[in-house]
Write a protein that holds these residues in place. Structure first.
Motif, PDB file in Angstrom:
ATOM      1  N   GLN A   1      61.017  -4.329  47.229  1.00  0.00           N
ATOM      2  CA  GLN A   1      61.545  -3.103  46.619  1.00  0.00           C
ATOM      3  C   GLN A   1      61.590  -3.358  45.122  1.00  0.00           C
ATOM      4  OE1 GLN A   1      62.126  -0.193  47.867  1.00  0.00           O
ATOM      5  NE2 GLN A   1      63.275   0.811  46.245  1.00  0.00           N
ATOM      6  N   ILE A   2      60.715  -2.686  44.382  1.00  0.00           N
ATOM      7  CA  ILE A   2      60.627  -2.907  42.938  1.00  0.00           C
ATOM      8  C   ILE A   2      61.499  -1.862  42.253  1.00  0.00           C
ATOM      9  CG2 ILE A   2      59.061  -3.243  41.018  1.00  0.00           C
ATOM     10  CD1 ILE A   2      58.445  -5.055  43.319  1.00  0.00           C
ATOM     11  N   TYR A   3      62.674  -2.305  41.801  1.00  0.00           N
ATOM     12  CA  TYR A   3      63.635  -1.341  41.262  1.00  0.00           C
ATOM     13  C   TYR A   3      63.078  -0.607  40.051  1.00  0.00           C
ATOM     14  CZ  TYR A   3      66.549  -4.280  44.192  1.00  0.00           C
ATOM     15  OH  TYR A   3      67.057  -4.984  45.241  1.00  0.00           O
ATOM     16  N   ASN A   4      62.326  -1.320  39.211  1.00  0.00           N
ATOM     17  CA  ASN A   4      61.824  -0.687  37.986  1.00  0.00           C
ATOM     18  C   ASN A   4      60.840   0.431  38.296  1.00  0.00           C
ATOM     19  OD1 ASN A   4      62.569  -3.372  37.960  1.00  0.00           O
ATOM     20  ND2 ASN A   4      61.717  -3.693  35.928  1.00  0.00           N
ATOM     21  N   ARG A   5      60.160   0.321  39.449  1.00  0.00           N
ATOM     22  CA  ARG A   5      59.187   1.368  39.768  1.00  0.00           C
ATOM     23  C   ARG A   5      59.855   2.600  40.357  1.00  0.00           C
ATOM     24  NH1 ARG A   5      54.744  -2.067  43.185  1.00  0.00           N
ATOM     25  NH2 ARG A   5      53.926  -3.354  41.493  1.00  0.00           N
ATOM     26  N   CYS A   6      61.000   2.387  40.981  1.00  0.00           N
ATOM     27  CA  CYS A   6      61.586   3.443  41.805  1.00  0.00           C
ATOM     28  C   CYS A   6      61.952   4.654  40.962  1.00  0.00           C
ATOM     29  CB  CYS A   6      62.826   2.911  42.511  1.00  0.00           C
ATOM     30  SG  CYS A   6      63.640   4.135  43.521  1.00  0.00           S
ATOM     31  N   VAL A   7      61.557   5.839  41.403  1.00  0.00           N
ATOM     32  CA  VAL A   7      61.971   7.067  40.720  1.00  0.00           C
ATOM     33  C   VAL A   7      63.057   7.785  41.504  1.00  0.00           C
ATOM     34  CG1 VAL A   7      59.759   7.384  39.595  1.00  0.00           C
ATOM     35  CG2 VAL A   7      60.164   8.417  41.820  1.00  0.00           C
ATOM     36  N   GLY A   8      63.351   7.314  42.697  1.00  0.00           N
ATOM     37  CA  GLY A   8      64.476   7.858  43.451  1.00  0.00           C
ATOM     38  C   GLY A   8      64.150   9.096  44.273  1.00  0.00           C
ATOM     39  N   THR A   9      62.999   9.080  44.953  1.00  0.00           N
ATOM     40  CA  THR A   9      62.734  10.211  45.864  1.00  0.00           C
ATOM     41  C   THR A   9      63.577  10.086  47.131  1.00  0.00           C
ATOM     42  OG1 THR A   9      61.023   9.096  47.115  1.00  0.00           O
ATOM     43  CG2 THR A   9      60.344  10.224  45.098  1.00  0.00           C
ATOM     44  N   ARG A  10      64.011   8.865  47.459  1.00  0.00           N
ATOM     45  CA  ARG A  10      64.847   8.599  48.635  1.00  0.00           C
ATOM     46  C   ARG A  10      64.115   8.875  49.944  1.00  0.00           C
ATOM     47  NH1 ARG A  10      66.961  11.707  45.432  1.00  0.00           N
ATOM     48  NH2 ARG A  10      67.499  13.500  46.709  1.00  0.00           N
ATOM     49  N   TYR A  11      62.819   9.083  49.857  1.00  0.00           N
ATOM     50  CA  TYR A  11      62.030   9.321  51.066  1.00  0.00           C
ATOM     51  C   TYR A  11      62.081   8.075  51.956  1.00  0.00           C
ATOM     52  CZ  TYR A  11      58.118  11.655  53.549  1.00  0.00           C
ATOM     53  OH  TYR A  11      57.313  12.297  54.466  1.00  0.00           O
ATOM     54  N   CYS A  12      62.028   6.893  51.332  1.00  0.00           N
ATOM     55  CA  CYS A  12      62.018   5.646  52.104  1.00  0.00           C
ATOM     56  C   CYS A  12      63.271   5.556  52.980  1.00  0.00           C
ATOM     57  CB  CYS A  12      61.942   4.456  51.165  1.00  0.00           C
ATOM     58  SG  CYS A  12      63.180   4.506  49.860  1.00  0.00           S
ATOM     59  N   ALA A  13      64.413   5.942  52.382  1.00  0.00           N
ATOM     60  CA  ALA A  13      65.670   5.849  53.142  1.00  0.00           C
ATOM     61  C   ALA A  13      65.662   6.834  54.303  1.00  0.00           C
ATOM     62  CB  ALA A  13      66.856   6.119  52.233  1.00  0.00           C
ATOM     63  N   ASN A  14      65.107   8.023  54.065  1.00  0.00           N
ATOM     64  CA  ASN A  14      65.013   8.986  55.166  1.00  0.00           C
ATOM     65  C   ASN A  14      64.191   8.434  56.303  1.00  0.00           C
ATOM     66  OD1 ASN A  14      66.511  10.852  53.822  1.00  0.00           O
ATOM     67  ND2 ASN A  14      64.751  11.998  53.045  1.00  0.00           N
ATOM     68  N   ASN A  15      63.159   7.697  55.944  1.00  0.00           N
ATOM     69  CA  ASN A  15      62.198   7.278  56.959  1.00  0.00           C
ATOM     70  C   ASN A  15      62.529   5.927  57.569  1.00  0.00           C
ATOM     71  OD1 ASN A  15      60.037   8.265  58.364  1.00  0.00           O
ATOM     72  ND2 ASN A  15      58.522   7.099  57.185  1.00  0.00           N
ATOM     73  N   CYS A  16      63.607   5.313  57.135  1.00  0.00           N
ATOM     74  CA  CYS A  16      63.983   4.008  57.681  1.00  0.00           C
ATOM     75  C   CYS A  16      64.840   4.209  58.922  1.00  0.00           C
ATOM     76  CB  CYS A  16      64.777   3.190  56.668  1.00  0.00           C
ATOM     77  SG  CYS A  16      65.474   1.691  57.400  1.00  0.00           S
ATOM     78  N   PRO A  17      64.327   3.837  60.101  1.00  0.00           N
ATOM     79  CA  PRO A  17      65.098   4.084  61.317  1.00  0.00           C
ATOM     80  C   PRO A  17      66.365   3.235  61.394  1.00  0.00           C
ATOM     81  CG  PRO A  17      63.120   2.834  61.801  1.00  0.00           C
ATOM     82  CD  PRO A  17      63.032   3.220  60.364  1.00  0.00           C
ATOM     83  N   TYR A  18      66.422   2.147  60.630  1.00  0.00           N
ATOM     84  CA  TYR A  18      67.583   1.253  60.697  1.00  0.00           C
ATOM     85  C   TYR A  18      68.625   1.614  59.650  1.00  0.00           C
ATOM     86  CZ  TYR A  18      63.911  -1.124  63.213  1.00  0.00           C
ATOM     87  OH  TYR A  18      62.891  -1.400  64.073  1.00  0.00           O
ATOM     88  N   LYS A  19      68.244   2.497  58.733  1.00  0.00           N
ATOM     89  CA  LYS A  19      69.177   2.985  57.709  1.00  0.00           C
ATOM     90  C   LYS A  19      69.788   1.823  56.926  1.00  0.00           C
ATOM     91  CE  LYS A  19      68.548   7.256  58.134  1.00  0.00           C
ATOM     92  NZ  LYS A  19      67.129   6.965  57.923  1.00  0.00           N
TER      93      LYS A  19
END
Lengths: 453, 174, 984
Positions: free
Chosen positions: C837-855
């Motif tokens: 997870q590259i924090y500097n790249r992240c723009v914060g769409t939060r799509y990854c969190a939505n799609n993570c089944p383990y939350k």
């Protein structure tokens, strides 16, 4: 259609070309008190939205109501809502053009303008819902110092391409259609307006040569727009369908969303045209039969949407997948029951009234119903997004999300933004297509039989 | 052909018609007389006029075709080349996985196709142009049809006859 | 790892102290212009020391970077905790960097405090001391916490110099009943040490031995050895207590007797054993026991305790059949007026089962031998209110908070000069006239002897942050001012005292101390216990009231942890609530009283009442309510001012051993009308058969059936999965990923995991995870990268239900759903199998969190790391704790666990630099490192012989949501349970 339209004629004689020019160009006269009052309200709404967004930028998304695991909420809901609104415009102008259905002429310009402005509104949300909105441009694939491109496997990047293409093409379509009309305005106008409109008209002269290439171009634009309009909302639907979230991960989503989009779009067209007709006294051009056709389109798409709802639940049950079942049971009877049933009532039950001809041909009824359709379709997206996310695979992380005042403020802002553009548009450009309205009329003939052949 | 017409200084005339069938009548006559540089100004495109003039099909469609194909190619090339520029695996999917790229290809097809279509229209219709058009009359964008004929001195005067005969409300020199 | 780290573990020489331990204030950017040997910027320096967060005395290794302690880990050499550490120990750093510390001597000036110099302060106090000494005997009182070692003993000498013997070593949890019971049964007033590791069968009468009881970490290690499933077998653990807590969650069976009758259950079992011929006692003692126990026949006991007759007899059979077994008792929560009887009964159980000398031994001494009883404190309170005390010094303890009611404050006020030696402005300090702030233990020298034979050294790991002064030095100074020379010759500072007391100090320092396995004291049964009366404990308050259990908090202990945001935000291991004080009510009782979660209720005992939030909880009896100790501070710092203090409901009533009866009163609940959302991390307490945390009956596990669940995939799905897997193998598609790489994976043995949450705190410390506060936890925005999910299995209406717990962290999926949806490659797969997870790249769409089944992805809703931002999580010196190897995330980015990738890279680079190969176990994520029960194994799945692969092969192994084909990198080994009515 003409057959049933006959008794409804609100006025006896067809308008002449000259009358068309006069009546439509009159809509560009300096605004009245009503228009100005409306604009004032809009500016207020815009400032509310602006304030909310500024606050969000300063402190972060914490100021919103987001409650993990619900990481998308009303912003994406409203984004999809506006993209959906954007669909009927191109549908009416392009697909009905290909089908050569005459009633399109009167309504398409307004619908098309609505499309463009709706996309412009929708386009705001992917940016302002970001955690770091100031880096939104990183999503676009451009050569940069990080040596990093976009991930073309991400549905969000598909979105960028689909939405921007859609905006460009529908805007082009609108502007092209405007050229002959602007020329007509130019020829009536005087002073600085004449100069401005001559520039915009690009020197259009209605010559047979211009018309020849113009009609070709228009035909092909329509041809290209048709698959585009179908693709755009499919792509938007894949933002969800490509995820594995129960309640999102479904193959039905593309057609389901397209139908919903057209449904909401036609609803919004009615919502806009009814006041437009009254305000500009366009009863002669925006005839009851036009509204009735829109109503029929709503009815059709409403049944498709209703069927999709049913299919979702059926498949959830039929799949035997306990997690899927749980998700949909929660959707209907869980904490979000109120949203789900609002959606079903507005999108499935209320449109049933349109089976009745009296209702279909009564503008007051139509207007009220169209409002319900708008509400229902917003809730459809809210239900799909929020209920699915709040009740996912991991029970330990279940939570209940409700939007807060910041999100509401930004939604108000978005409606104001849209209305602002539309209000400006109808004051500077004809809300009805002059040349096409004429086209739909019988040409001036010496002999009533129509000469020549 | 009767007696050769007398010399005439004019190079062209435009007839203003208030109705379509008069316009069409005039055009048919002029075509019959072999006039080739005829321009029709009409508030709306009318198939009757096209039939009389029967001009070749507009080449705009070629622009659409070429633009569309180019767009498709570019779309795929873009997605594939950038994926290979820095190979990062996400979700265990191949670095170059074509199915998602189809969408990029498709959107680019539409985008560039549409834009080149418009470009085609502008090129062929010689738009934008900002000099005065010969014999143009503001009424042609409202409710009048105009037929503009160019020709040698003799032809011009004969054309005027034809226009008047067809019922032109007025015939103006250019 | 261990070995290399030990090369780095440094002892503090005076030079090292001067050069090495700078606090490195931000503005001084060149403190290392002349670098010292034990300090290379970028390279950590480790110091061995001893944990002072509770009396257990665990050994610790303090990791410092650029002169600042940033992480605490257990000392692998130390016999008490063997390299492990609990949440409280991890959080000691926040005590050091506490933003609310008293930074210099202060004097009360009316209502507020004014700073004074050490000179002024010492002169003033010395004068008062001198006056008191001349005024008469015992007019100076010194109250400290549990102490041991030369510095602690010096205090007595010092006090004597002022003609006083009023010395209290006051611990709120002092285990007097256990000491008294040992005296009654063995003639030896001492706290035995219990060998959980050897026990085949563990019977606990309300001892929270995995939370606060005695030495929790040591006991957790032992408990994991015996109760963790290994070689097809494991010990059985039965918890006999009216309230089931975190320790009880590990129990295979829960027996809930009426409160105040635990001792009767124990005696009933003992009697049944004797009657059943299972007793291992012979000779006269046997007859004596038989006679004594005769009146506790199963029927009578069952009637008094509400425990069914057959259960008592079955437990007796099982307990005596297993050998050695172990009975423990005397938890603080169940410390009622018959607490000593409970401890006696437990001892008798161990006697009849022949455990004494095997799982129950008496070391030559322990820290608790010297701890005062609560009765002693009552004595002091009496003396103070009688005006018999002129000067009172309080050090390292907070009686004003832990003393029931306000009796202490009233008496304390009568003391002429009240001196606090605390570095925190806690309730007691607030009552004082002068504060002479002590160093934090991480800045101090000391020697502690938790049990005989173990000498733990405490050494400074950082130059003092503030103008504090170690109390030993202060005492010496005071004595000098008063013209008394009490310090040994040539000793003026604590360091010299330690050096004098411990030979070869410099060679011992890198090891943290010295330990010799002292022979335990031989004991034999005495018969004094028979003189005690064995009746159900009495309770004050109305009969229809609910017995109040004041439960020690595994995070806040007796309240001393309350100003540490980590400990406030780590969810209570049992209840999962943060930041608030709740009152646990049984579902049926709650229904009867018409109360629901989040209702604020007034908990009333006589004239006293406190407000708390209702938490409907199936783990308490219908006639019992429970409240956690530790919150409800009125002082002590910004994080501590929340919740309520149940001790305020109690009277200073003691039992026969002089212990405070924490469990003494029946309370009534009344809704105040207020409602507040519980700041809980629990979404749903049921996992509805989704197989996230799995339990396996021991029969199946022993038969190697694993977790015994059906194949989650259909035939078609399995083929699709296989096809996908095959296509993934294509080198062409893998690019650089196709080369040789390690694949980092983890296994977590749920039959060892107790849910203690030490890993959670360790993760906070290692990865700069912000705490978000109550209001954000309510919005489930907590940031902890690892969480312990706690699901009830079975019907929680009775007592026959199990708790399935699972530490949930990023599963590092091979087919991670989070990665492809990220438009900017912020989430991507590293070649060594991590979900980067590259924090500097992240723009914060939060799509990854939505799609993570383990939350397990966490979003920065606020700028937690930004000074002055609304939710700033690291005020004041707390920033100095941040790990320089880990980014502090800004607002709007997503963050998550990456198996402590900074440790992986550090070890890899280190190995490359040294030109050595990475050995298995050389890399350990913070959670695995600290886990007291050693449940977490980390390693390279591509290395065939790795410990990881060995444990992955266990038949109990499973992955969560296998049907999603995410191919998680974490394999869980399902927890094995003895079925209640089952076999030992």
């Amino acid at each position: 259609m003409a057959a049933m339209a006959q008794p409804l004629r609100s006025h006896a004689p067809e308008p002449t070309y000259a009358e068309v020019n006069r009546d439509i160009i009159r809509t560009l006269d300096p605004p009245g008190a009503g228009w100005l009052a409306g604009m004032a309200v809009i500016l207020l709404g815009l400032s509310i939205g602006g304030y909310s967004f500024a606050k969000q930028l300063k402190y972060g998304l914490g100021v919103t109501g987001y409650t993990p695991p619900v990481f998308w909420g009303t912003y994406i809901t409203t984004f999809v809502f506006w993209v959906g609104i954007a669909h009927s415009g191109t549908l009416i102008s392009a697909i009905l053009f290909l089908f050569r259905s005459g009633w399109r002429a009167a309504v398409y310009r307004a619908a098309e303008a609505m499309t463009v402005f709706a996309v412009m509104t929708a386009g705001l949300f992917p940016v302002l819902h970001l955690g770091r909105a100031w880096f939104a441009y990183w999503v676009a694939p451009y050569p940069n110092i990080r040596g990093l491109w976009s991930n073309f496997k991400s549905p969000l990047v598909w979105d960028i391409f689909a939405i921007s293409t859609y905006l460009t093409v529908s805007a082009t379509f609108l502007i092209m259609g405007l050229i002959p009309d602007v020329a007509a305005i130019r020829d009536q106008a005087v002073g600085w307006r004449r100069r401005v409109y001559s520039v915009i008209a690009l020197g259009w002269r209605n010559s047979n040569n211009e018309w020849r290439h113009f009609m070709r171009m228009y035909l092909f634009l329509a041809g290209l727009s048709t698959p585009l309009v179908l693709s755009v909302h499919s792509v938007v639907s894949w933002d969800f369908a490509m995820a594995i979230v129960p309640g999102w991960h479904a193959t039905i989503f593309a057609p389901y969303f397209v139908a919903g989009a057209i449904f909401s779009g036609c609803g919004m067209v009615i919502t806009i045209l009814v006041p437009l007709r009254r305000g500009f006294h366009l009863e002669r051009y925006l005839e009851i039969r036009h509204f009735e056709n829109l109503a029929k389109l709503c009815l059709l798409t409403s049944t498709i949407v209703g069927y999709s709802y049913f299919t979702e639940y059926f498949i959830a049950w039929y799949s035997g997948n306990p997690i899927e079942r749980e998700s949909f049971y929660y959707r209907a009877f869980g904490q979000y029951w109120w949203a789900t049933w609002t959606m079903i009532t507005c999108n499935v039950f209320i449109p049933l009234l349109l089976w009745n001809k009296q209702v279909r041909t009564n503008l007051t009824w139509l207007f009220v119903i169209s409002i319900f359709i708008n509400i229902g379709m917003w809730f459809e997206r809210f239900v799909i997004i929020s209920t699915s996310l709040s009740h996912e695979f991991e029970p330990w992380q279940w939570a209940y999300y409700l939007p807060n005042h910041i999100e509401v403020g930004i939604i108000i802002g978005s409606f104001s933004w849209f209305s602002m553009w539309f209000m400006l548009f109808i004051k500077f450009f004809p809300a009805l297509a002059i040349s096409e309205v004429k086209e739909a009329l019988p040409p001036p003939q010496r002999a009533p039989a129509g000469g020549g052949h | 052909m009767a007696t050769p017409p007398v010399m005439d200084p004019r190079t062209g005339v435009v007839g203003v018609f208030g109705d379509l069938d008069g316009t069409v009548l005039a055009l048919r006559e002029l075509k019959a007389k072999g006039y080739d540089s005829i321009t029709v100004y009409s508030p709306v495109p009318r198939h009757e006029i096209d039939e009389v003039l029967d001009q070749p099909v507009s080449p705009v469609r070629l622009f659409t075709l070429i633009g569309g194909l180019t767009g498709c190619a570019l779309g795929f090339a873009y997605a594939i080349s950038t994926s290979l520029d820095w190979e990062l695996i996400t979700g265990g999917k191949p670095i170059v996985s074509l199915p998602p790229f189809i969408i990029i290809g498709f959107e680019c097809t539409i985008l560039i196709g549409a834009l080149s279509t418009v470009a085609g229209m502008f090129l062929n219709a010689r738009l934008p142009k900002f000099r005065k058009a010969a014999g143009y009359d503001p009424r042609f964008s409202a409710d009048k049809f105009g037929v503009l004929v160019f020709g040698g001195p003799a032809q011009v005067s004969a054309a005027e006859q034809i226009l008047r005969a067809a019922g032109a409300e007025e015939v103006n020199n250019v | 790892m261990k070995r290399r780290k030990f090369l780095q573990v440094a002892g503090v020489t005076s030079a090292g102290l001067a050069a090495g331990c700078g606090t490195g204030e931000g503005e001084k950017w060149m403190p290392y212009l002349v670098p010292s040997d034990d300090l290379v910027p970028g390279i950590p320096t480790y110091y061995a020391s001893t944990c002072r967060e509770c009396p257990a005395g665990c050994g610790i290794i303090v990791k410092t970077r650029e002169g600042r302690p940033i992480k605490i880990e257990g000392n692998p050499e130390h016999p008490v905790n063997r390299g492990r550490l609990c949440a409280r120990g991890q959080a000691a750093l926040q005590g050091l960097y506490d933003p609310d510390r008293v930074t210099q001597p202060m004097k009360r000036d009316g209502t507020h405090w004014k700073a004074i110099t050490w000179e002024q302060a010492e002169t003033e106090v010395a004068a008062a001391l001198g006056a008191a000494a001349t005024a008469g005997q015992d007019r100076v009182a010194f109250v400290s916490g549990a102490g041991s070692g030369p510095l602690d003993h010096f205090t007595d000498t010092w006090l004597a110099a002022f003609r006083s013997s009023r010395r209290l070593r006051y611990e709120a949890f002092a285990y007097e009943p256990i000491r008294e019971a040992s005296r009654l049964t063995f003639g030896l007033a001492a706290v035995p040490s219990y060998d959980f590791g050897a026990a085949q069968y563990i019977l606990s009468f309300g001892a929270d031995f995995l939370e606060t009881w005695l030495a929790p970490t040591r006991q957790a290690i032992g408990f994991a050895e015996s109760h963790g499933f290994h070689d097809g077998t494991m010990a059985k653990f039965v918890a006999v207590e009216p309230r089931r807590g975190m320790t009880g969650y590990s129990a295979d069976e829960w027996v809930a007797p009426r409160p105040g009758t635990e001792h009767l259950v124990a005696l009933g079992i003992a009697n049944a054993i004797v009657r059943g011929g299972g007793s291992r006692v012979t000779g006269g003692d046997a007859d004596a026991l038989r006679g004594f126990l005769a009146r506790f026949d199963a029927d009578t006991v069952s009637g008094q305790t509400g425990v069914p007759k057959d259960v008592i007899e079955r437990l007796a059979r099982e307990f005596s059949a297993a050998s050695p077994s172990l009975a423990v008792g005397g938890g603080v929560a169940h410390q009622h007026q018959a607490a000593t009887q409970t401890a006696v009964a437990v001892n008798l159980l161990n006697i009849v089962a022949g455990n004494v000398g095997r799982t129950v031994t008496f070391p030559a001494g322990s820290v608790f031998d010297h701890v005062s009883t609560f009765r002693d404190l009552n004595g002091l309170v009496a003396a103070m209110s009688a005006g018999a005390v002129d000067v009172a010094l309080v050090h390292g303890t907070n009686p004003a908070f832990t003393f029931p009611g306000d009796g202490f404050a009233a008496a304390f006020a009568k003391v002429r000069l009240k001196v606090s030696l605390s570095s925190y402005l806690d309730e007691t300090a607030e009552l004082c006239d002068i504060i002479l702030p002590d160093h934090h233990p991480l800045e101090s020298w000391d020697v502690v002897e938790p049990i005989a034979g173990v000498t733990g050294l405490v050494q400074p790991t950082v130059r003092p942050l503030h103008q504090t002064k170690q109390t030993f030095d202060v005492l010496v100074g005071l004595a000098n001012h008063a013209g008394k020379n009490v310090a040994p010759a040539g000793v003026t500072t604590a360091r010299e005292m330690v050096a004098r007391a411990v030979p070869h100090l410099d060679t011992l320092l890198p090891h943290g101390g010295t330990w010799t396995a002292g022979a335990p004291r031989a004991v034999r049964m005495t018969r004094d216990f028979a003189r005690a009366t064995f009746e159900p404990a009495p309770f004050s308050g109305p009969n229809e009231g609910l017995v109040l259990l004041a439960v020690p908090s595994p995070m806040l202990y007796d309240g001393r942890g309350a100003n540490k945001s980590w400990l406030q935000e780590v969810p209570d291991p049992a209840i999962k609530i943060t930041w608030q004080t709740w009152v646990e009510v049984h579902p049926e009782t709650a229904a009867r009283l018409g109360m629901a979660n989040g209702d604020e209720v007034a908990v009333t005992a006589g004239a006293r009442k406190v407000n708390a939030l209702v938490c409907v909880y199936p783990g308490v009896r219908r006639d019992v309510v429970a409240m956690p100790i530790g919150r409800g501070h009125t002082a002590y710092g910004r994080y501590a001012l929340n919740g309520a203090n149940p001790l305020a409901l109690l009277d200073p009533v003691t039992d026969s051993s002089g212990a405070l009866a924490f469990c003494q009163v029946r309370v009534t609940l009344a809704r105040t009308g207020e409602r507040r959302a519980l700041a809980t991390t629990e979404g749903s307490a049921r996992q509805m058969g989704r197989g996230i945390a799995r339990l396996t009956p021991i029969r199946e596990a022993a038969a190697g059936h694993g977790e015994g669940r059906e194949e989650p995939l259909t035939e078609a799905e399995r083929e699709a999965v296989a096809a996908a897997a095959a296509s993934q193998a294509k080198r062409r598609d893998l690019g650089p990923y196709g080369q040789e790489h390690p694949k980092w994976e983890m296994t977590i043995d749920l039959s060892r995991c107790t849910g203690c949450s030490a890993c959670v705190t360790a993760c906070h410390a290692e990865n700069n995870i912000p705490t978000v506060g109550e209001d954000q936890v309510v919005r489930s925005r907590e940031m902890s990268w690892i969480r312990i999910e706690r699901y009830y299995e079975g019907d929680p209406s009775g007592t026959d239900w199990q708790v399935a717990q699972v530490p949930m962290l990023c599963q590092q999926c091979a087919n991670a759903p989070c990665e492809p949806v990220c438009p900017v490659y912020a989430a991507y797969h590293t070649p060594d199998g991590l979900n980067g997870q590259i924090y500097n790249r992240c723009v914060g769409t939060r799509y990854c969190a939505n799609n993570c089944p383990y939350k397990v992805r966490y979003f920065n809703f606020w700028d937690y790391g930004l000074e002055g931002a609304p939710k700033h999580a690291f005020p004041g010196p707390l920033t100095w704790q941040l790990n320089p190897d880990v980014t502090v995330r800004t607002k709007g980015v997503m963050e998550k666990c990456t198996f402590c990738v900074q440790r992986i890279r550090f070890a890899q680079n280190d190995a490359r630099v040294r030109g050595i190969a990475l050995t298995d176990g050389a890399i350990t994520p913070a959670c695995a490192q600290t886990c007291p029960s050693g449940a977490i194994v980390f390693g390279d799945a591509h290395e065939p012989g790795s410990r990881l692969n060995h444990s992955k092969r266990d038949a109990r192994g499973y992955t969560v949501f296998e049907q999603l084909n995410t191919k998680p990198g974490i394999t869980y080994l399902s927890r094995v349970v003895h079925t209640a009515a089952g076999e030992a």
